[in-house]
Write a protein that holds these residues in place. Structure first.
Motif, PDB file in Angstrom:
ATOM      1  N   MET A   1      -4.776  -2.477  -5.185  1.00 54.51           N
ATOM      2  CA  MET A   1      -3.537  -3.206  -5.435  1.00 54.51           C
ATOM      3  C   MET A   1      -3.703  -4.070  -6.683  1.00 54.51           C
ATOM      4  O   MET A   1      -4.089  -5.237  -6.600  1.00 54.51           O
ATOM      5  N   THR A   3      -3.122  -6.532  -9.685  1.00 53.63           N
ATOM      6  CA  THR A   3      -2.257  -7.665  -9.977  1.00 53.63           C
ATOM      7  C   THR A   3      -2.067  -7.741 -11.481  1.00 53.63           C
ATOM      8  O   THR A   3      -3.038  -7.698 -12.238  1.00 53.63           O
ATOM      9  N   ILE A  62       2.092  -7.959  -7.815  1.00 53.40           N
ATOM     10  CA  ILE A  62       1.138  -7.044  -7.193  1.00 53.40           C
ATOM     11  C   ILE A  62       1.828  -5.693  -7.051  1.00 53.40           C
ATOM     12  O   ILE A  62       2.861  -5.585  -6.387  1.00 53.40           O
ATOM     13  N   ILE A  63       1.278  -4.691  -7.708  1.00 53.32           N
ATOM     14  CA  ILE A  63       1.854  -3.349  -7.675  1.00 53.32           C
ATOM     15  C   ILE A  63       1.054  -2.501  -6.697  1.00 53.32           C
ATOM     16  O   ILE A  63      -0.152  -2.285  -6.882  1.00 53.32           O
ATOM     17  N   LYS A  64       1.716  -2.043  -5.651  1.00 52.43           N
ATOM     18  CA  LYS A  64       1.051  -1.266  -4.609  1.00 52.43           C
ATOM     19  C   LYS A  64       1.382   0.213  -4.781  1.00 52.43           C
ATOM     20  O   LYS A  64       2.552   0.593  -4.888  1.00 52.43           O
ATOM     21  N   SER A  65       0.369   1.043  -4.816  1.00 49.63           N
ATOM     22  CA  SER A  65       0.558   2.478  -4.973  1.00 49.63           C
ATOM     23  C   SER A  65       1.384   3.043  -3.813  1.00 49.63           C
ATOM     24  O   SER A  65       1.152   2.724  -2.655  1.00 49.63           O
ATOM     25  N   ARG A  67       4.522   2.484  -3.206  1.00 54.01           N
ATOM     26  CA  ARG A  67       5.649   1.640  -2.803  1.00 54.01           C
ATOM     27  C   ARG A  67       6.609   1.459  -3.972  1.00 54.01           C
ATOM     28  O   ARG A  67       6.202   1.289  -5.114  1.00 54.01           O
ATOM     29  N   ALA A  70       7.274  -3.751  -6.111  1.00 52.19           N
ATOM     30  CA  ALA A  70       6.094  -4.602  -6.257  1.00 52.19           C
ATOM     31  C   ALA A  70       6.358  -5.923  -5.540  1.00 52.19           C
ATOM     32  O   ALA A  70       7.492  -6.246  -5.177  1.00 52.19           O
ATOM     33  N   THR A  71       5.319  -6.697  -5.334  1.00 53.23           N
ATOM     34  CA  THR A  71       5.451  -8.041  -4.776  1.00 53.23           C
ATOM     35  C   THR A  71       5.354  -9.039  -5.924  1.00 53.23           C
ATOM     36  O   THR A  71       4.312  -9.146  -6.583  1.00 53.23           O
TER      37      THR A  71
END
Length: 252
Positions: A1, A3, A62-65, A67, A70-71
């Motif tokens: 994840m 950032t 935060i970039i989640k693979s 999804r 992002a957050t």
């Protein structure tokens, strides 16, 4: 994840709840990033009181693979671009530029030169006299950086024909100015569909292409803006929602 920490301009927002937002950010080194900013509207927090369209700031995300969203964990406001909130012409231009970014670029595809041109043009909107020229420079940069820079002459046949007339033929399907042998019934190119535009309009674009100062009258700059807007409409395949807001009913 991973950032990321980068500068960004907000091009879209949606209310998620009373205190949270989903946003679309044009991030300089990471392209368009869509994310959820939980608690962004709370007065005390890491979001400068909320994320607004056409503001520039430093974003932490935060970039989640796998999804879509992002957050967004922080947004530190750097520039509000007050002119787009106080001046109608600047507002129209700014929203249209954001719309073009949204439609022309894909998520997570970096275009730092487009970002710089976008931020620069938004900053130049502070001066009302700069609105049309700033918009024109941004449209040209976006077309160039996405591989759609229109062909505006330069081959002998086109120049020979256009030099004899006050107008030239711009074909969006051909990607720019084409030879217009209207007087020859046997010419295949005379059957090309397109828009007839003034030579002065093309000269404005040639100045941009050559990196020269755009020393042309306001009407020619306005016509060049409308021509590029119509070209964008053809590329995108539909009219962006803000195009009529920026240019009125008639584009070309």
């Amino acid at each position: 994840m991973p950032t990321i920490t980068d500068i960004a301009v907000c091009i879209r927002t949606w209310d998620f709840s009373e205190t949270s937002q989903t946003v679309s950010l044009f991030v300089r080194e990471h392209g368009i990033v869509r994310g959820l900013a939980k608690g962004s509207r709370r007065e005390k927090g890491a979001f400068s009181g909320g994320i607004d369209v056409l503001t520039r700031g430093q974003v932490v995300a935060i970039i989640k693979s796998g999804r879509d969203l992002a957050t967004i964990t922080a947004w530190h406001l750097q520039e509000m671009y007050r002119s787009v909130r106080q001046n109608l012409a600047a507002n129209r231009a700014g929203l249209y530029m954001a719309d073009l970014v949204h439609h022309m670029l894909i998520d997570h595809d970096p275009h730092p030169q487009v970002f710089d041109a976008f931020a620069t043009s938004l900053g130049q909107l502070e001066e009302s006299s700069n609105v049309d020229l700033s918009l024109l420079q941004f449209q040209w940069t976006l077309l160039t950086e996405t591989g759609y820079q229109p062909r505006i002459g330069g081959d002998l046949k086109v120049d020979e024909v256009s030099d004899r007339r006050s107008t030239v033929l711009f074909s969006p399907l051909a990607g720019g100015v084409v030879a217009d042998d209207a007087g020859s019934s046997n010419s295949a190119e005379s059957k090309i569909e397109g828009w007839r535009v003034r030579r002065q309009t093309i000269e404005v674009l040639r100045s941009l292409q050559g990196g020269e100062p755009v020393a042309h009258d306001a009407r020619s700059i306005n016509r060049a803006n409308r021509l590029l807007a119509a070209y964008f409409r053809q590329i995108i395949g539909r009219e962006p929602p803000t195009m009529r807001w920026a240019f009125g009913e008639r584009i070309v």
